[in-house]
Scaffold this motif. Structure first.
Motif, mmCIF file in Angstrom:
data_model
loop_
_atom_site.group_PDB
_atom_site.id
_atom_site.type_symbol
_atom_site.label_atom_id
_atom_site.label_comp_id
_atom_site.label_asym_id
_atom_site.label_seq_id
_atom_site.Cartn_x
_atom_site.Cartn_y
_atom_site.Cartn_z
ATOM 1 N N MET A 1 -4.067 -5.812 9.395
ATOM 2 C CA MET A 1 -3.079 -6.647 8.711
ATOM 3 C C MET A 1 -3.196 -8.100 9.183
ATOM 4 O O MET A 1 -3.064 -9.040 8.392
ATOM 5 N N LEU B 1 -2.073 -6.435 1.542
ATOM 6 C CA LEU B 1 -1.006 -6.614 2.533
ATOM 7 C C LEU B 1 0.149 -5.652 2.268
ATOM 8 O O LEU B 1 0.715 -5.080 3.202
ATOM 9 N N TYR C 1 -0.953 -2.166 3.435
ATOM 10 C CA TYR C 1 -0.923 -2.037 4.897
ATOM 11 C C TYR C 1 0.509 -2.055 5.415
ATOM 12 O O TYR C 1 0.829 -1.387 6.396
#
Length: 304
Positions: free
Chosen positions: A117, A143, A146
């Motif tokens: 990340m 993003l 994750y």
């Protein structure tokens, strides 16, 4: 990352005070912030390494109750936006370092997910700095994915959309602000979930990705004065200490010893004697070591 028990276990401090006080009734211990001197030394040890000044956002460091509860202090708050800011002062990043291959599947290790990340946040910043606005959308979607894996998906959905919007507008300043807000929210959520280690691993991942890109930019267009910013041994020293303190539950598959060895190697390579200036050869060496560290973190098939 070790936690300061001063905020988490005040009854323990009081209990110890009573027990030890009973054993020595004639001695009055000086108390600071409710903790006797004999416990104060333990608190110092539990605070962990102080965040390097270059990575500290002092605007976030106050003595508010909420910040203490979240562990926001000079020991636990590396600002990822401050880490990325060095990229803005450097020459253009070579095209082959702007984009990279990403893992097709998420790791089953929460520590590796957190590191990745951090890489993704750096990817977004590098893409915007390099005017690769079309590449921000897949990064924003990643993003969110994750974030869900780490249990902070709801917050990441909001921030990913905002990052994409500002990237499309080409608003670098606002993009940087949202990255900062993203980190703050994720840190708060992870701390609430009892996983502050993961916050530090996100910062480490972001730093490694940004650092390698910085070294590549300087190799491509060397400038001794600008290169001084990447000769900062406090950074790998700090992250090495952080990694060594990661809870075993988050350290799975991280290859801690190899990672720390590479961080220690970077710190040695960054050290300059008094009056010594950076050289293209030294920058090339740093880029090579940073590349090894990046490959270790996100996989041997890591490529730009």
């Amino acid at each position: 990352m070790k936690t300061n028990f001063r905020y988490l276990f005040p009854p323990l401090a009081m209990f110890c005070s009573c027990i030890l006080g009973a054993a020595e009734p004639a001695v009055e211990e000086e108390v600071t912030e409710g903790i006797p001197d004999y416990l104060g030394s333990l608190v110092e040890e539990e605070e962990g390494p102080e965040v390097p000044a270059l990575f500290r956002d002092d605007a976030l460091l106050d003595e508010s109750h909420s910040n203490r509860e979240l562990g926001v202090n000079v020991y636990t708050s590396p600002s990822i936006s401050k880490i990325f800011s060095q990229l803005e002062e450097l020459p253009a990043i070579p095209e082959e370092y702007v984009l990279r291959n990403r893992p097709a599947r998420l790791s089953t290790s929460s520590g590796k997910v957190a590191l990745e990340m951090g890489f993704l946040l750096a990817d977004g910043f590098i893409a915007v700095c390099s005017s690769h606005m079309n590449d921000v959308k897949p990064i924003a979607l990643e993003l969110s994915r994750y974030g869900r894996a780490l249990g902070v998906g709801e917050r990441m959905e909001v921030h990913s959309a905002a990052l994409l919007e500002q990237a499309e507008k080409g608003n670098r300043r606002e993009f940087k602000r949202i990255i900062n807000d993203t980190q703050s929210d994720v840190n708060a959520e992870l701390t609430a979930l009892g996983d502050p280690d993961l916050s530090h691993l996100i910062a480490l991942g972001g730093w490694v990705r940004a650092y390698e890109a910085s070294a590549a930019a300087l190799c491509d267009e060397f400038d001794a004065e600008k290169a001084a910013i990447i000769f900062y041994p406090d950074a790998p020293d700090y992250f090495s200490s952080i990694v060594r303190g990661v809870d075993p539950s988050n350290a799975r598959n991280l290859e801690i010893e190899r990672m720390c060895a590479l961080l220690d190697e970077l710190a040695t390579q960054m050290a300059l004697e008094e009056g010594e200036v950076p050289t293209p050869e030294k920058v090339a060496t740093l880029r090579q070591t940073a590349g090894k560290l990046a490959a270790l973190i996100v996989g041997e098939d890591y490529a730009h």
